[in-house]
Write an enzyme that holds these catalytic residues in place. Structure first.
Site, PDB file in Angstrom:
ATOM      1  N   GLY A 102       0.815  -1.220   0.000  1.00 47.47           N
ATOM      2  CA  GLY A 102       0.000   0.000   0.000  1.00 47.47           C
ATOM      3  C   GLY A 102       0.843   1.261   0.000  1.00 47.47           C
ATOM      4  N   CYS A 103       1.917   1.237   0.767  1.00 46.30           N
ATOM      5  CA  CYS A 103       2.785   2.413   0.877  1.00 46.30           C
ATOM      6  C   CYS A 103       3.545   2.662  -0.423  1.00 46.30           C
ATOM      7  CB  CYS A 103       3.752   2.259   2.048  1.00 46.30           C
ATOM      8  SG  CYS A 103       2.888   2.143   3.636  1.00 46.30           S
ATOM      9  N   THR A 104       3.910   1.589  -1.107  1.00 52.14           N
ATOM     10  CA  THR A 104       4.593   1.725  -2.394  1.00 52.14           C
ATOM     11  C   THR A 104       3.640   2.318  -3.428  1.00 52.14           C
ATOM     12  OG1 THR A 104       6.080  -0.109  -1.901  1.00 52.14           O
ATOM     13  CG2 THR A 104       5.818   0.471  -4.226  1.00 52.14           C
TER      14      THR A 104
END
Length: 158
Positions: A45-47
């Site tokens: 998700g952060c990527t």
């Protein structure tokens, strides 16, 4: 958590991936700051979120806005994440999560039945006077960057 919208953003100075100090007040009177808090470098998700901000970076720059990401990860993890994905903005190190706490995003989370403290994905749009214009909490990555960009366009059109 009470809202920060309409209030002065909590000021901070954090190290970035190069070990340089980055202070919120250094943007005062000059630029909007899109400050986004994310749980961990190099997670799915952060990527996706970081790459969405990367892809929209030029549009934010055209609207006089700087993007700053914040997580508890250290310099090495941030540098690797930036290099791997070609991120054109700084990632700030909040290892003691003091800034995350000041913004009310360091919370008790649950995953697979385990409870732990961590960052709730959140974004704050701070205007050149240092006021929080908009906050997004419990951010869903899909469509988030477009929504933030849309709001900034509206503000600039006024």
């Amino acid at each position: 958590m009470t809202t920060l919208e309409g209030l002065q953003a909590p000021n901070f100075t954090l190290k970035n991936e190069k070990g340089e100090d980055v202070s919120l007040h250094s943007f005062a009177g000059k630029q909007y700051v899109l400050l986004y808090f994310y749980p961990k470098d190099a997670t799915p998700g952060c990527t996706t979120e970081a790459c969405d901000f990367r892809d929209a970076h030029e549009s934010f720059s055209d609207l006089n806005a700087v993007i700053l990401g914040v997580s508890p990860d250290g310099e090495k993890a941030h540098t690797k994440f930036i290099e791997k994905h070609g991120l054109p903005f700084s990632l700030l190190i909040d290892e003691d999560h003091a800034v995350s706490e000041a913004y009310g995003v360091w919370l008790l989370k649950k995953m697979y039945g385990k409870e732990y403290m961590g960052i709730e994905r959140s974004t704050f749009l701070i205007d050149p006077t240092g006021t929080v214009v908009k906050e997004w909490r419990k951010v869903k990555v899909k469509g988030h960057v477009e929504e933030a960009l849309g709001l900034l366009r509206e503000l600039m059109a006024k």
